[in-house]
Design an enzyme around this catalytic site. Sequence first.
Site, mmCIF file in Angstrom:
data_model
loop_
_atom_site.group_PDB
_atom_site.id
_atom_site.type_symbol
_atom_site.label_atom_id
_atom_site.label_comp_id
_atom_site.label_asym_id
_atom_site.label_seq_id
_atom_site.Cartn_x
_atom_site.Cartn_y
_atom_site.Cartn_z
ATOM 1 N N ASP A 1 40.201 42.398 31.035
ATOM 2 C CA ASP A 1 41.627 42.308 31.124
ATOM 3 C C ASP A 1 42.406 41.838 29.569
ATOM 4 O O ASP A 1 41.372 40.759 29.334
ATOM 5 C CB ASP A 1 42.013 41.695 33.037
ATOM 6 C CG ASP A 1 41.999 40.579 32.350
ATOM 7 O OD1 ASP A 1 41.989 39.510 31.563
ATOM 8 O OD2 ASP A 1 42.616 39.787 33.682
ATOM 9 N N ASN B 1 46.954 33.637 43.180
ATOM 10 C CA ASN B 1 47.637 34.419 44.753
ATOM 11 C C ASN B 1 46.729 35.172 44.559
ATOM 12 O O ASN B 1 46.491 35.995 45.659
ATOM 13 C CB ASN B 1 48.859 35.581 44.104
ATOM 14 C CG ASN B 1 48.377 35.836 42.475
ATOM 15 O OD1 ASN B 1 47.034 35.955 42.402
ATOM 16 N ND2 ASN B 1 49.243 36.648 42.215
ATOM 17 N N HIS C 1 44.080 36.455 42.636
ATOM 18 C CA HIS C 1 43.932 38.030 42.247
ATOM 19 C C HIS C 1 42.667 37.909 41.383
ATOM 20 O O HIS C 1 42.155 36.646 40.970
ATOM 21 C CB HIS C 1 45.538 38.372 40.621
ATOM 22 C CG HIS C 1 45.191 37.445 40.074
ATOM 23 N ND1 HIS C 1 46.703 37.225 38.825
ATOM 24 C CD2 HIS C 1 44.694 36.520 38.931
ATOM 25 C CE1 HIS C 1 46.322 36.101 38.704
ATOM 26 N NE2 HIS C 1 45.251 36.164 38.324
ATOM 27 N N GLU D 1 46.258 42.649 41.079
ATOM 28 C CA GLU D 1 47.620 41.421 41.492
ATOM 29 C C GLU D 1 47.560 42.197 43.692
ATOM 30 O O GLU D 1 47.128 43.209 43.117
ATOM 31 C CB GLU D 1 48.872 41.730 41.230
ATOM 32 C CG GLU D 1 49.091 41.359 39.777
ATOM 33 C CD GLU D 1 49.098 39.876 39.815
ATOM 34 O OE1 GLU D 1 48.740 38.873 40.247
ATOM 35 O OE2 GLU D 1 49.906 39.223 38.420
HETATM 36 C C1 GLP Z 1 44.548 35.225 33.884
HETATM 37 C C2 GLP Z 1 42.810 36.046 34.814
HETATM 38 C C3 GLP Z 1 42.666 35.798 35.136
HETATM 39 C C4 GLP Z 1 42.002 34.357 35.632
HETATM 40 C C5 GLP Z 1 42.696 33.687 36.226
HETATM 41 C C6 GLP Z 1 43.146 32.461 36.720
HETATM 42 O O1 GLP Z 1 45.786 35.358 35.283
HETATM 43 N N1 GLP Z 1 43.744 37.444 34.296
HETATM 44 O O2 GLP Z 1 41.168 36.744 34.954
HETATM 45 O O3 GLP Z 1 40.840 34.121 36.936
HETATM 46 O O4 GLP Z 1 44.147 33.750 35.289
HETATM 47 O O5 GLP Z 1 43.338 31.610 36.045
HETATM 48 P P1 GLP Z 1 42.465 30.039 35.385
HETATM 49 O O6 GLP Z 1 41.291 29.806 35.702
HETATM 50 O O7 GLP Z 1 43.363 29.705 34.121
HETATM 51 O O8 GLP Z 1 43.760 28.768 36.471
#
Ligand code: GLP
Length: 241
Positions: free
Chosen positions: A67, A136, A138, A143
Site C-alpha cells: 500500500d 482495528n 485492517h 479497513e
Molecule cells: C498501516 C499500514 C499497515 C500496517 C498498520 C500497522 O496503516 N498500512 O500495513 O500493518 O499500519 O502498523 P504498525 O505496524 O505501525 O502498528
Amino acid sequence: MQIKVVENYEEMSRAAADLFAEIISANNDCVLGLATGDTPIGLYNCMIDDYKAGKIDFAKVKSVNLDEYYPIAPDNDQSYRYFMNKYLFDSVNIDKKNTYVPDGQAKDTDAFCAGYEKLINSLGGIDIQVLGIGRNGHIGFNEPGAELHPYTHLTSLTDSTIEANSRFFASEADVPKHALTMGIRSIFKARKIVVLASGEGKAEAVKAMLSGNISTSCPASLLCLHSDVILICDKAAYSLV
Ligand code: GLP
C-alpha cells in the site's frame, strides 16, 4: 492458520526473517510482498543482517508493496516508498527497479490499480507476503466496513487509522485521507502469508482475528481462509486470546 507465540518483538522479527531467508535461499529470483509500519522494521533489520552475513542475496529478488498513502510524493519522508528505501532497500543489494510500491501520485488511479494487479500476475505472484495488523483489524489499508474490495483500489482511511498513523506526521491534519492498497484477493494471491503482531496494542485485533468469526468488520479474520498463513506474535499481542 499456524500460530507461533514468542517472547518479544526481537524473537518475532527473527522468526519471520528465518522464513524469508528460507524462501530467498530456495529461489533467488523470488517475489517478496512487503509491508510498512513499525511492526516489520525488526524483520527488515534481521534481513539486512542476513544479507551482510552472506546468508541471502537480493540481486534477483523482486518486491511488491501492499500500500501507499494517496496522494503523496515518493520523496516525502512519510511515504511508504521512502520508508522501504530507508529500512530495507538502501541497505541490501536489491535492484530498486525490481521494487514496486503503489504510486502515490498516480493521475488515473483506476488505471494504476488495474496495472498493479497485472504487475503482480506478470511477476508470477508473490512467494511470501508479510502483513502487520491495524489496531482495528485492517490489513494493508483494507479497513473494516460492510464490504471489502478484492483487488488493488483507492480507499478512504478510517478516523481510527488516521489517528493511529498521525504519530508519524506533524499533526493529524497532515495524514493523507486516502491510500492505494492491494485488496483481499490480491493479498490472497500470495503463496505464503506471514502475519506479525507485537505488543498489547494489538491484543484486541489478534483476538478478533482468531475469534472464529470471519467478518469484514475485522479484515484480518479473512486470513483464516488462506491455506498457508502463519501468525507470529509476542505474548503481549496474544494476551487476550
Ligand atoms: C498501516 C499500514 C499497515 C500496517 C498498520 C500497522 O496503516 N498500512 O500495513 O500493518 O499500519 O502498523 P504498525 O505496524 O505501525 O502498528
